[in-house]
Design an enzyme around this catalytic site. Structure first.
Site, mmCIF file in Angstrom:
data_model
loop_
_atom_site.group_PDB
_atom_site.id
_atom_site.type_symbol
_atom_site.label_atom_id
_atom_site.label_comp_id
_atom_site.label_asym_id
_atom_site.label_seq_id
_atom_site.Cartn_x
_atom_site.Cartn_y
_atom_site.Cartn_z
ATOM 1 C CB THR A 72 -0.928 -0.013 1.238
ATOM 2 O OG1 THR A 72 -1.737 -1.187 1.174
ATOM 3 C CG2 THR A 72 -1.810 1.216 1.287
ATOM 4 C CG HIS A 202 1.441 -9.817 4.056
ATOM 5 N ND1 HIS A 202 0.114 -10.171 3.954
ATOM 6 C CD2 HIS A 202 1.520 -8.565 3.547
ATOM 7 C CE1 HIS A 202 -0.567 -9.165 3.412
ATOM 8 N NE2 HIS A 202 0.271 -8.182 3.156
ATOM 9 C CB CYS A 328 -8.770 -4.421 2.143
ATOM 10 S SG CYS A 328 -7.318 -5.019 1.367
HETATM 11 N N1 PLP Z 1 -1.977 -4.776 -4.003
HETATM 12 C C1 PLP Z 1 -2.465 -6.016 -4.099
HETATM 13 C C2 PLP Z 1 -2.722 -6.595 -5.452
HETATM 14 C C3 PLP Z 1 -2.698 -6.783 -2.965
HETATM 15 O O1 PLP Z 1 -3.192 -8.013 -3.082
HETATM 16 C C4 PLP Z 1 -2.419 -6.222 -1.701
HETATM 17 C C5 PLP Z 1 -2.682 -7.046 -0.520
HETATM 18 O O2 PLP Z 1 -3.042 -6.717 0.533
HETATM 19 C C6 PLP Z 1 -1.895 -4.910 -1.638
HETATM 20 C C7 PLP Z 1 -1.699 -4.225 -2.815
HETATM 21 C C8 PLP Z 1 -1.556 -4.231 -0.351
HETATM 22 O O3 PLP Z 1 -0.362 -4.724 0.174
HETATM 23 P P1 PLP Z 1 -0.028 -4.550 1.718
HETATM 24 O O4 PLP Z 1 -0.947 -5.437 2.481
HETATM 25 O O5 PLP Z 1 1.402 -4.969 1.853
HETATM 26 O O6 PLP Z 1 -0.200 -3.098 2.053
#
Ligand code: PLP
Length: 375
Positions: A72, A202, A328
């Site tokens: 993110t 993760h 999310c």
């Molecule tokens: N982009 C995609 C395609 C994802 O699947 C995710 C997963 O949560 C994210 C962005 C966000 O990553 P993070 O959880 O490391 O902020």
């Protein structure tokens, strides 16, 4: 039966070998990497060795690798910098992006900082490349194209090289959210026409809260987070040393086992498709699961009945972890924006199953058996 975890696109379990290399930095080796004494410099060395290892795996230069708090933050940084620092006044994206991208571009658009266009989506969930080219050709202004490499809900993969070449042709910048593919795909960034990519520990048995931002060496941006001079002035804040060390180790392990693990996991996905088709009436699959698709993700639509409406809930009762969309949005009432864009059938209920090397065919048999009772 114990819990069955089929939600590996949301997150994966930490590999004990990853935890083992993180442990010293969670305990004895707590020195601040910015401290000048040798105890701090040991932490700095651990970070720089991690950066080198990650760069080598992705075939990038270490100076192009920045560690962040996750996918993110990486996407927020890249997209915001493209507008604020690199002169982009038009963003081309797709309705299928993760909210880390969509909400960032919408925010910039609402503030009047960039025009926004969405590439058309084909019925199989792939993007209409002709429409992308039309939009690039019609854009008389400096443009950022932000399109994800693999979709986290349906698994469809973008032809990142073709999109990169198109961007080159029209002088556009290209950011790709590669959170679902770093650790699951052999990158060769030196030969990939992309300005920014992102990663998240993760998603491949590394720790949560640590990510990667690749910034091509020809691009100079300002940081999103201001403060200290960490990450060569690009990302302030005391480094997540154990996270960074864990990220690199997880990527090394994933890369070493890529051929074997990807073939095994793809086998699981195909097996589940076959079993569902054989044993349940009216199932369909979203996206292009046997075509240009990530081997970890399978999006299934079931006929909507009084019972199937409660599908995720019933799976949970049976200790089966799967999701309706991205993690999310799985709790949100509106359903998935991705499924709405590719399959807006109100008479179906959609579940994403996503696999890891720890899953088995026996687990699939068990889940398919339970699904038969629930539909
Ligand atoms: N982009 C995609 C395609 C994802 O699947 C995710 C997963 O949560 C994210 C962005 C966000 O990553 P993070 O959880 O490391 O902020």
């Amino acid at each position: 039966m114990e819990r069955i975890y089929f939600d590996n696109a949301a997150t994966t379990g930490l590999d004990p070998q990853v935890l083992a290399v993180m442990m010293p930095y969670l305990t004895d080796k707590f020195g601040n990497p910015s401290s000048i004494y040798s105890y701090g410099r040991e932490s700095r060395l651990a970070i720089e060795n991690s950066r080198k290892s990650v760069a080598k795996i992705l075939n990038a230069h270490p100076a192009e690798i920045f560690f962040t708090s996750g996918g993110t933050e990486s996407s927020n940084t890249a997209i915001t910098a493209a507008v604020h620092d690199l002169g982009c006044v038009h963003i081309i994206t797709s309705p299928l992006e993760h909210h880390a991208t969509l909400h960032t571009v919408e925010h910039l658009h609402k503030r009047g900082e960039a025009a926004l266009s969405y590439v058309n989506v084909l019925p199989n969930g792939h993007l209409d490349m002709e429409d992308l080219e039309r939009k690039l050709a019609a854009s008389g202004e400096k443009t950022l194209v932000t399109l994800m490499h693999a979709n986290n809900e349906i698994g469809n993969m973008l032809d990142i090289h073709s999109v990169g070449e198109l961007c080159k042709l029209y002088g556009a910048l290209f950011h790709s959210d590669t959170v679902q593919t770093v650790g699951h795909f052999p990158f060769d960034l030196r030969n990939t026409p992309v300005h920014f990519i992102t990663g998240s520990g993760h998603k491949f048995h590394g720790p949560k809260g640590v990510g990667l931002l690749y910034i091509n060496e020809n691009v100079r941006i300002n940081p999103l987070i201001h403060g200290g001079s960490q990450e060569r002035n690009m990302r302030a804040g005391t480094e997540n040393v154990y996270g960074i060390v864990g990220f690199a180790r997880a990527l090394e392990l994933a890369t070493a086992a890529y051929e074997q693990d990807s073939a095994y996991i793809k086998g699981l996905k195909i097996y589940m498709m076959e079993q569902l088709k054989r044993q349940l009436k009216g199932v369909s699959f979203n996206g292009d699961p046997l075509g240009r698709s990530l081997y970890t993700v399978l999006s299934v639509s079931f006929p909507k009945t009084e019972r199937s409406e409660m599908l995720l809930f019933n799976l949970d009762i049976h200790h089966i972890c799967a999701s309706g969309g991205s993690a999310c949005t799985s709790g949100a009432e509106h359903g998935s924006h991705v499924i709405r864009a590719v399959n807006n059938n109100p008479n179906q209920v959609t579940v994403r199953f996503s696999f890891s090397k720890h899953n088995t065919r026996q687990e699939i048999d068990h889940v398919v058996g339970k699904l038969k009772e629930m539909i």
